[in-house]
Enzyme design. Structure first.
Site, short mmCIF file in Angstrom:
data_model
loop_
_atom_site.label_atom_id
_atom_site.label_comp_id
_atom_site.label_asym_id
_atom_site.label_seq_id
_atom_site.Cartn_x
_atom_site.Cartn_y
_atom_site.Cartn_z
N HIS A 152 0.72 -0.81 0.05
CA HIS A 152 -0.35 -0.41 0.23
C HIS A 152 0.33 0.92 0.08
O HIS A 152 0.88 2.56 -0.56
CB HIS A 152 -1.09 0.01 0.72
CG HIS A 152 -1.76 1.36 1.00
ND1 HIS A 152 -3.04 1.32 1.24
CD2 HIS A 152 -1.99 2.42 1.96
CE1 HIS A 152 -4.24 2.59 1.22
NE2 HIS A 152 -2.63 3.40 1.32
N GLU A 153 1.74 1.06 0.74
CA GLU A 153 2.64 2.64 0.93
C GLU A 153 3.19 2.40 -0.35
O GLU A 153 3.42 3.60 -0.40
CB GLU A 153 3.65 3.00 2.69
CG GLU A 153 2.31 2.70 3.51
CD GLU A 153 1.70 3.54 3.65
OE1 GLU A 153 1.81 4.70 3.21
OE2 GLU A 153 0.39 3.20 4.26
N HIS A 159 1.41 4.68 -2.90
CA HIS A 159 1.76 5.86 -2.22
C HIS A 159 3.23 6.55 -3.06
O HIS A 159 3.54 7.84 -3.36
CB HIS A 159 1.88 5.79 -0.46
CG HIS A 159 0.06 5.84 -0.62
ND1 HIS A 159 -0.82 6.95 -1.14
CD2 HIS A 159 0.04 5.43 0.14
CE1 HIS A 159 -1.98 6.55 -0.32
NE2 HIS A 159 -1.46 5.73 0.68
N GLU A 213 -4.69 7.97 -2.59
CA GLU A 213 -5.46 6.80 -2.40
C GLU A 213 -5.42 6.01 -3.19
O GLU A 213 -5.19 4.45 -3.16
CB GLU A 213 -6.32 6.70 -1.41
CG GLU A 213 -6.94 5.64 -0.44
CD GLU A 213 -5.45 5.15 0.06
OE1 GLU A 213 -4.47 6.03 0.62
OE2 GLU A 213 -6.14 4.34 1.16
#
Ligand code: ZN
Length: 507
Positions: free
Chosen positions: A269-270, A273, A299
């Protein structure tokens, strides 16, 4: 000619001021990262003072009269400006207006309430006492309404707060989108719960040494494109993506020896980003034109990798052997298929951050509806826990036994971040639409995922989203890429197909 030169000079002045502000913010990014990752606990008071001092300097620079005069002289409609230059002027003016329209005392009151509110919330959550936290929410609502009237006199108070995170979006439009999701997802989740066949999630339990988890997470992050010469990966209490500049992006995760899926997917997830930040346009890293667009678009990039790619069967196909080799003895009963089903199991729970992709939107919708009602005066703060529990029962069929597991679980309201929650689900919808557009452009995408060839996908995101910065509004961007507006039907269809297959629903 003279006028032209004067205009160019004004623009150059503006640019040097904007670059300085961006560099100061970069320093702030590093000391905040340090605070979460490496700072000794004894330094917390001194660090708070340092952050306060730097925030003061940044605020001065951002509200500098000279900057205001410079902006007044510049007319972005002038033909001499390129699209790139125009964007810098418009963005700088937006930011300047926002900063200077709000009285300093109000800004200070909000900041003070934010730090006090956080401490009150931490204790209230620990002791399960909503009544201790309620006064903070009431004060915030009053201040945030006042703030909205100054910052965005043309918008409703809730829309003004949403605009901070999702510019251009309104609560009316969001409600239409969310109602569409609710109408399908609530009955669908009920159907899944009643289904006789359920994935075996016990195959994911066991002991997973932290060093091995870290090595695996690092390898997968690098495989999908994180550049470790321009970034770092460390440990913090809550995973986040920060840093100072596209050439210095820092992601964090946390490890649980009994659950490797949680930390691995937090890293993915990170990384999503981080790829957005690392992929920003080159040569403009200190200017507003290159910055990420909105929270929802940010997101979409994390969810694109975490859900659309890393929770796909193709991704499991590629990494299953490596995961088994990393944790020998843990997955003797598992196959690619049972592993894929287990990491996607749908389990209505109390906690938003632990939710699967099917139940997650309902956690967000509940919060959005509550915030909207609070701002519009249709709900009083004291009634919040009751309404929260009622909606949990209605949407997910469960009622939290305590407020700690219910209305007190998120930190957002303790810092005054009202209007933030919708971005999570808008991001999921964008991610799904972008994924479909990507598949149209790259017909081999799925087989590339199954063989671990992520470079073409990352390149597509770099070209179509990351390097576009703020040149387009989110509405324009999604239209350019997908030929369509934000449309929740794509997310609904994707979830129905995926979960019908996993849960063996037919007809
Ligand atoms: Zn995120």
């Amino acid at each position: 000619m003279l006028l032209y030169m004067q205009t160019k000079k004004n623009y150059q002045n503006l640019i040097s001021k904007l670059e300085e502000i961006s560099r100061l913010k970069g320093i702030m990014g590093i000391i905040q990262w340090d605070q979460e990752v490496t700072m000794p606990s004894g330094a917390s008071e001194a660090r708070a003072d340092q952050i306060g001092a730097l925030a003061g300097v940044i605020h001065e620079r951002m509200t500098d009269n000279v900057l205001g005069e410079c902006l007044n002289e510049l007319n972005e409609q002038h033909n001499d400006f390129s699209v790139f230059e125009r964007c810098n002027i418009v963005e700088a003016r937006r930011e300047y207006d926002l900063m200077t329209k709000v009285p300093k005392e109000l800004v200070q009151s909000l900041a003070a309430l934010g730090s006090r509110g956080h401490a009150v919330w931490v204790r209230a959550r620990k002791e399960n006492r909503f009544s201790d936290f309620a006064p903070v929410i009431k004060e915030f609502l009053a201040l945030k309404k006042e703030w909205a009237a100054c910052a965005y006199p043309d918008k409703s108070a809730y829309d003004a707060n949403i605009d901070l995170f999702e510019r251009g979006a309104t609560s009316v439009e969001i409600a239409v989108i969310f109602d569409q999701l609710k109408a399908t997802l609530i009955p669908f989740i009920q159907e899944i719960k009643q289904q006789a066949y359920q994935p075996d999630t016990s195959i994911l339990s066991g002991h997973f040494p932290v060093e091995k988890q870290e090595a695996l997470a690092r390898k997968i992050s690098e495989d999908i494109g994180f550049q470790f010469d321009k970034g770092r990966m460390d440990v913090s209490v809550h995973p986040f993506c920060g840093g100072s500049h596209p050439t210095d992006i820092r992601i964090t995760t946390r490890y649980n020896e009994n659950d490797f899926v949680e930390s691995l997917y937090a890293v993915i997830h990170e990384t999503g980003h981080a790829l957005y930040e690392q992929g920003r346009m080159t040569d403009a890293g200190d200017l507003p034109v290159s910055e990420s667009l909105t929270m929802g678009i940010h997101e979409s990039q994390s969810l694109f990798w975490e859900r659309m790619i890393a929770r796909s069967r193709e991704f499991c196909t590629h990494y299953f052997d490596m995961i088994c080799q990393t944790f020998p003895g843990n997955f003797q009963r598992a196959t690619i298929d049972t592993f894929y089903q287990a990491i996607n199991a749908c389990e209505p729970g109390f906690i938003r951050v632990e939710a699967d992709e099917l139940t997650y939107p309902l956690h967000v919708i509940l919060r959005f509806e509550i915030e909207k009602a609070l701002f519009e005066g249709d709900l009083s703060v004291d009634d919040l826990p009751g309404v929260w529990n009622e909606k949990m029962k209605q949407y997910l069929g469960i009622v939290p036994p305590t407020d700690t597991l219910g209305v007190l679980q998120d930190s957002h309201w303790s810092s005054g971040a009202f209007g933030y929650f919708p971005s999570y689900t808008l991001g999921a919808i964008y991610a799904c639409q972008f994924f479909q557009a990507m598949q149209g452009a790259l017909p081999d995408a799925k087989s590339n995922i199954a063989t671990g060839n992520f470079a073409p996908i990352k390149k597509w995101l770099n070209e179509n989203i990351h390097s576009q910065g703020r040149l387009y509004t989110p509405q324009e961007l999604v239209m350019r890429i997908t030929g369509e507006q934000l449309n929740p039907q794509h997310l609904i269809d994707y979830l129905k197909v995926k979960y019908s297959e996993i849960y063996r629903l037919h007809g």
